[in-house]
Design a protein around this motif. Structure first.
Motif, PDB file in Angstrom:
ATOM      1  N   GLU A  35       0.852  -1.188   0.000  1.00 17.80           N
ATOM      2  CA  GLU A  35       0.000   0.000   0.000  1.00 17.80           C
ATOM      3  C   GLU A  35       0.892   1.243   0.000  1.00 17.80           C
ATOM      4  O   GLU A  35       1.798   1.355   0.820  1.00 17.80           O
ATOM      5  N   ARG A  39      -1.662   6.766   0.300  1.00 15.07           N
ATOM      6  CA  ARG A  39      -3.006   6.226   0.540  1.00 15.07           C
ATOM      7  C   ARG A  39      -3.188   5.889   2.012  1.00 15.07           C
ATOM      8  O   ARG A  39      -4.253   6.133   2.594  1.00 15.07           O
ATOM      9  N   ARG A  42      -3.864   9.054   3.962  1.00 15.98           N
ATOM     10  CA  ARG A  42      -5.251   9.494   3.776  1.00 15.98           C
ATOM     11  C   ARG A  42      -6.202   8.638   4.610  1.00 15.98           C
ATOM     12  O   ARG A  42      -7.074   9.160   5.307  1.00 15.98           O
ATOM     13  N   ASP A  43      -6.039   7.315   4.550  1.00 15.58           N
ATOM     14  CA  ASP A  43      -6.917   6.407   5.284  1.00 15.58           C
ATOM     15  C   ASP A  43      -6.816   6.585   6.792  1.00 15.58           C
ATOM     16  O   ASP A  43      -7.795   6.397   7.514  1.00 15.58           O
TER      17      ASP A  43
END
Length: 86
Positions: A35, A39, A42-43
């Motif tokens: 990942e 990202r 953000r998560d």
């Protein structure tokens, strides 16, 4: 080589388990699930910069732990990297 990789993987997993929860998650998701940090940031609701700092801290802690266990810079560096992403 297979036995060495398995030993290295086991030791690396043991070192990761000694990290704080967020750093464990960061290492597992970034390296094992591939990942991107952007990202993940953000998560998790963190800035990319803050997550990068946590990532660097986690890697430094892993290095410190592994060095304390007798795995220095000269100890199978390629195998450590392979075990981390395998």
């Amino acid at each position: 080589l297979g036995l060495i990789r398995e030993r290295v993987r086991t030791e690396l997993q043991r070192a990761v388990r000694q990290l704080p929860a967020l750093e464990q998650q960061l290492i597992r998701v970034h390296y094992y699930e591939e990942e991107p940090l952007s990202r993940m940031a953000r998560d998790l609701g963190l800035s990319r910069q803050r997550l990068s700092q946590r990532h660097q801290r986690a890697l430094a802690q892993l290095h410190q732990t592994l060095t304390a266990w007798g795995y220095g810079e000269e100890s199978l560096p390629e195998e450590w990297a392979v075990a981390l992403v395998s």
